[in-house]
Design a protein around this motif. Structure first.
Motif, PDB file in Angstrom:
ATOM      1  N   ASN A   1       0.813  -1.216   0.000  1.00 32.13           N
ATOM      2  CA  ASN A   1       0.000   0.000   0.000  1.00 32.13           C
ATOM      3  C   ASN A   1       0.847   1.267   0.000  1.00 32.13           C
ATOM      4  O   ASN A   1       0.483   2.270  -0.630  1.00 32.13           O
ATOM      5  CB  ASN A   1      -0.934   0.005   1.222  1.00 32.13           C
ATOM      6  CG  ASN A   1      -2.122  -0.918   1.043  1.00 32.13           C
ATOM      7  OD1 ASN A   1      -2.701  -0.992  -0.026  1.00 32.13           O
ATOM      8  ND2 ASN A   1      -2.484  -1.629   2.093  1.00 32.13           N
TER       9      ASN A   1
ATOM     10  N   SER B   1      -5.179   4.220  -0.639  1.00 32.34           N
ATOM     11  CA  SER B   1      -3.960   3.472  -0.328  1.00 32.34           C
ATOM     12  C   SER B   1      -3.211   4.080   0.858  1.00 32.34           C
ATOM     13  O   SER B   1      -2.616   3.356   1.666  1.00 32.34           O
ATOM     14  CB  SER B   1      -3.038   3.425  -1.559  1.00 32.34           C
ATOM     15  OG  SER B   1      -3.631   2.677  -2.602  1.00 32.34           O
TER      16      SER B   1
ATOM     17  N   ASP C   1      -5.028   3.002   3.938  1.00 34.26           N
ATOM     18  CA  ASP C   1      -4.725   1.594   4.199  1.00 34.26           C
ATOM     19  C   ASP C   1      -3.332   1.426   4.816  1.00 34.26           C
ATOM     20  O   ASP C   1      -3.127   0.583   5.699  1.00 34.26           O
ATOM     21  CB  ASP C   1      -4.813   0.777   2.906  1.00 34.26           C
ATOM     22  CG  ASP C   1      -6.253   0.486   2.512  1.00 34.26           C
ATOM     23  OD1 ASP C   1      -7.158   0.775   3.322  1.00 34.26           O
ATOM     24  OD2 ASP C   1      -6.479  -0.029   1.402  1.00 34.26           O
TER      25      ASP C   1
ATOM     26  N   ASN D   1      -3.575   2.312   8.313  1.00 40.29           N
ATOM     27  CA  ASN D   1      -4.311   1.272   9.035  1.00 40.29           C
ATOM     28  C   ASN D   1      -3.415   0.086   9.405  1.00 40.29           C
ATOM     29  O   ASN D   1      -3.557  -0.497  10.487  1.00 40.29           O
ATOM     30  CB  ASN D   1      -5.483   0.774   8.185  1.00 40.29           C
ATOM     31  CG  ASN D   1      -6.573   1.820   8.057  1.00 40.29           C
ATOM     32  OD1 ASN D   1      -6.648   2.758   8.846  1.00 40.29           O
ATOM     33  ND2 ASN D   1      -7.432   1.665   7.069  1.00 40.29           N
TER      34      ASN D   1
ATOM     35  N   ILE E   1     -11.160   4.340   7.880  1.00 40.43           N
ATOM     36  CA  ILE E   1     -11.614   4.067   6.512  1.00 40.43           C
ATOM     37  C   ILE E   1     -12.839   4.910   6.198  1.00 40.43           C
ATOM     38  O   ILE E   1     -12.967   5.486   5.117  1.00 40.43           O
ATOM     39  CB  ILE E   1     -11.926   2.570   6.328  1.00 40.43           C
ATOM     40  CG1 ILE E   1     -10.648   1.735   6.439  1.00 40.43           C
ATOM     41  CG2 ILE E   1     -12.585   2.312   4.974  1.00 40.43           C
ATOM     42  CD1 ILE E   1     -10.900   0.247   6.410  1.00 40.43           C
TER      43      ILE E   1
ATOM     44  N   GLU F   1      -9.888  -4.816   3.627  1.00 36.09           N
ATOM     45  CA  GLU F   1      -9.221  -3.654   3.034  1.00 36.09           C
ATOM     46  C   GLU F   1      -8.735  -3.964   1.621  1.00 36.09           C
ATOM     47  O   GLU F   1      -8.938  -3.169   0.691  1.00 36.09           O
ATOM     48  CB  GLU F   1      -8.032  -3.230   3.889  1.00 36.09           C
ATOM     49  CG  GLU F   1      -8.386  -2.503   5.162  1.00 36.09           C
ATOM     50  CD  GLU F   1      -7.155  -2.053   5.916  1.00 36.09           C
ATOM     51  OE1 GLU F   1      -7.298  -1.242   6.839  1.00 36.09           O
ATOM     52  OE2 GLU F   1      -6.042  -2.501   5.586  1.00 36.09           O
TER      53      GLU F   1
END
Length: 305
Positions: free
Chosen positions: A16, A42, A45, A48, A86, A163
């Motif tokens: 990512n 991205s 992510d 995350n 998200i 994801e």
């Protein structure tokens, strides 16, 4: 499981991060809203994955006076934060950018750059998705897909899979949106693609939040585990009746068990203590994830009152 979860997260993190940089460069070069949304996707992510790694690290912290049952639920908390990220950042900015693009449409410059970037992103994202899918399949065993997500107590694997699935769908939508914009000469398709990407992220976030909420509040162990623990207690001749068997996941690998039992009349304290010790040992040997067992001696009449 923790080691496998980390491998999945590291694979997604590296992929990512590289993809996000490439998408942002393509967005600035071509002016594509869909590509900007994908870059934000991205980037979110990537953040995350870092949050999930933080959760895994903090979950290993030992128990102390303030947290006598340890920090295992840190994994659940940070998985829930991922769902919020998200929704708030990924979905929110994508929807805003898409609506702004529809209100002020502009043609995408040199869309072939976007096609190249999206194609490469699909290859890298597809590899990360396949890796997460393999780990998820190994985890679910013979259970159905939805059942496995509902009953899995380590959310990191299915969070990454969700994801990556959303990422693959977003790439397809961006590809189609840019392609339709170029084919029809209507730049609105680029904004529409950005809105669809935002909706995909929003739905993904809502599902993740729903699945992690129960874990964060305190879900019981699998019903079969509870049934077997109750059966073990029932087999003890010192126990007249098992009143109640309560369990709670304090983390992916930490189950707390509380059993209320009615002992046979006339037992002395030594026999009660010995039976509790044997039951404690048997449960932990059968289910290694059970870390603490509390046996409460309580007559059925007392429990009902």
């Amino acid at each position: 499981m923790a080691s496998s979860s980390k491998k999945v997260i590291y694979a997604a993190l590296i992929g990512n991060a590289l993809i996000a940089v490439t998408k942002f460069i393509a967005s600035v070069t071509t002016g594509s809203s869909a590509m900007l949304s994908e870059g934000i996707h991205s980037l979110v992510d990537t953040g995350n994955q870092l949050l999930l790694l933080l959760g895994l690290k903090r979950a290993k912290m030992p128990a102390d006076e303030e947290f006598p049952f340890g920090h295992g639920k840190e994994v659940y908390f940070w998985s829930f934060v991922v769902a919020i990220m998200i929704f708030a950042v990924g979905a929110g900015i994508s929807l805003y950018e898409g609506i702004h693009s529809l209100m002020d449409p502009h043609p995408v410059q040199d869309p072939y750059i976007n096609y190249i970037v999206l194609g490469l992103a699909m290859v890298f994202e597809g590899g990360a998705w396949y890796f997460a899918w393999k780990e998820f399949n190994a985890m679910r065993d013979s259970r159905g897909y939805f059942e496995a997500v509902r009953k899995e107590k380590d959310p990191t694997t299915f969070v990454v899979l969700f994801e990556d699935t959303a990422a693959m769908l977003g790439l397809i939508v961006a590809f189609v949106g840019i392609g339709l914009g170029q084919y029809t000469g209507n730049p609105a398709w680029d904004g529409i693609a950005s809105i669809v990407i935002g909706l995909i992220l929003g739905l993904t976030a809502a599902w993740l939040a729903y699945e992690t909420k129960g874990l964060l509040i305190g879900e019981s162990a699998d019903k079969e585990i509870v049934r077997q623990i109750r059966s073990m207690a029932d087999d003890f001749k010192e126990i007249k009746r098992v009143n109640e068997t309560l369990t709670m996941h304090m983390g992916p690998n930490f189950i707390l068990v509380n059993i209320s039992v009615d002992y046979m009349d006339g037992l002395d304290s030594q026999r009660v203590e010995e039976s509790i010790s044997r039951l404690n040992r048997q449960i932990k040997e059968q289910f290694p994830r059970v870390k603490r067992v509390f046996v409460e001696a309580q007559a059925l009449s007392d429990r009902q009152t």
